[in-house]
Design a protein around this motif. Structure first.
Motif, mmCIF file in Angstrom:
data_model
loop_
_atom_site.group_PDB
_atom_site.id
_atom_site.type_symbol
_atom_site.label_atom_id
_atom_site.label_comp_id
_atom_site.label_asym_id
_atom_site.label_seq_id
_atom_site.Cartn_x
_atom_site.Cartn_y
_atom_site.Cartn_z
ATOM 1 N N LYS A 20 0.818 -1.221 0.000
ATOM 2 C CA LYS A 20 0.000 0.000 0.000
ATOM 3 C C LYS A 20 0.855 1.276 0.000
ATOM 4 C CE LYS A 20 -4.361 -1.639 1.026
ATOM 5 N NZ LYS A 20 -4.225 -2.923 0.334
ATOM 6 N N HIS A 22 3.015 4.366 -0.580
ATOM 7 C CA HIS A 22 3.216 5.123 -1.824
ATOM 8 C C HIS A 22 3.632 6.554 -1.509
ATOM 9 C CE1 HIS A 22 -0.987 5.948 -0.664
ATOM 10 N NE2 HIS A 22 -0.736 7.156 -1.155
ATOM 11 N N GLN A 24 4.209 10.679 -3.598
ATOM 12 C CA GLN A 24 3.817 11.513 -4.733
ATOM 13 C C GLN A 24 5.079 12.046 -5.421
ATOM 14 O OE1 GLN A 24 0.701 11.919 -5.796
ATOM 15 N NE2 GLN A 24 -0.378 11.009 -4.049
ATOM 16 N N THR A 72 -4.263 8.889 -6.392
ATOM 17 C CA THR A 72 -4.536 8.089 -5.196
ATOM 18 C C THR A 72 -4.299 6.616 -5.553
ATOM 19 O OG1 THR A 72 -6.839 7.596 -5.729
ATOM 20 C CG2 THR A 72 -6.409 9.714 -4.617
ATOM 21 N N ASP A 74 -6.356 4.468 -5.702
ATOM 22 C CA ASP A 74 -7.520 4.012 -6.480
ATOM 23 C C ASP A 74 -7.417 4.345 -7.960
ATOM 24 O OD1 ASP A 74 -8.815 2.967 -4.226
ATOM 25 O OD2 ASP A 74 -9.590 4.949 -3.690
ATOM 26 N N ASN A 75 -6.709 5.440 -8.291
ATOM 27 C CA ASN A 75 -6.650 5.832 -9.714
ATOM 28 C C ASN A 75 -5.225 5.800 -10.274
ATOM 29 O OD1 ASN A 75 -5.287 8.182 -8.951
ATOM 30 N ND2 ASN A 75 -7.078 9.502 -9.131
#
Length: 259
Positions: A20, A22, A24, A72, A74-75
């Protein structure tokens, strides 16, 4: 010590990331600026610009239209699990332990036409934009002019933060051209991988790309911080060849396997 790798054209959008955790990307605002310009291109224009089939051009026009911040889990997906070419098959990051994955995050950076410079766990959305693409943009006639000194400055900041002055270049020439080596505050070492063919040792693209990934995996597995330890790299039969090497270029050779 910092490694730089090229990205991959092939992407793995289907398999979920094994972790999970991550981050940026540092240069996402630049990516957004580039994507605003890229997303205006119709599939036919993309096909001509990138010399790809209509099918690939259409896929990437759809990707460009769907691209949006914020990223995110999710995307988007972590870069090291999204890229899926020969280098990344050699690296096989999904099978590394948490400690080894942390090593990657601290010691590896991925060059990218769209994202500039990525940490392995930086989230990215699917794209295709090779660094050598002659994409005219608001800053110049190609991506080298778009990125200018930004990638080099970020590499220097990363090296300084890690108190390191050594860059291991495992990227292709097309991608490494985006680094302004004269402005780089580091000693540069470029490993070269040669395979025996008809009695001669040559760089064979497929094997050399895989070997770049294997070397990063080897470094992660052994927690290497001193580049001299890389000379012990022996994955899949490669050995360091001092006689062919120089201070800047380290040659690893692999003899032809007898079947």
């Amino acid at each position: 010590m910092l490694f730089v790798l090229s990205p991959a054209k092939n992407l793995n959008e289907t398999d979920p990331a094994p972790i999970k955790k991550h981050t940026q990307a540092d240069l996402l605002q630049e990516s957004e600026l580039l994507m605003q310009q890229l997303s205006r291109l119709a599939p036919q224009q993309l096909a001509e610009l990138m010399h790809v089939s209509d099918k690939i051009a259409l896929l990437n026009a759809e990707r460009n239209a769907a691209w949006q911040l914020p990223f995110t889990p999710d995307n988007a997906k972590q870069a090291v699990y999204m890229f899926n070419g020969d280098v990344y098959e050699g690296l096989n990051a999904a099978t590394l332990s948490p400690t080894q994955t942390d090593y990657l995050q601290h010691h590896v950076r991925l060059l990218s036409g769209l994202y500039g410079l990525l940490r392995p766990l930086d989230l990215i959305q699917p794209y295709r934009l090779e660094m050598g693409t002659p994409f005219a943009n608001s800053r110049g006639k190609n991506l080298y002019e778009f990125w200018g000194s930004r990638i080099t400055e970020l590499l220097n900041q990363t090296l300084e933060a890690a108190d390191s002055r050594i860059l291991i270049n495992l990227a292709s020439q097309e991608y490494f051209k985006s680094v302004q080596t004269k402005a780089l505050n580091a000693r540069l070492i470029t490993p070269v991988f040669k395979d025996e063919k008809n009695g001669q040792f040559k760089v064979i693209s497929f094997y050399a790309k895989r070997a770049r990934g294997l070397m990063v995996r080897y470094a992660a597995e052994h927690g290497i911080t001193d580049p001299e330890q890389l000379k012990n790299f022996d994955s899949e039969g490669y050995v360091f060849h001092p006689a062919s090497s120089s201070e800047q270029e380290w040659v690893f050779i692999r003899e032809q396997q007898s079947h």
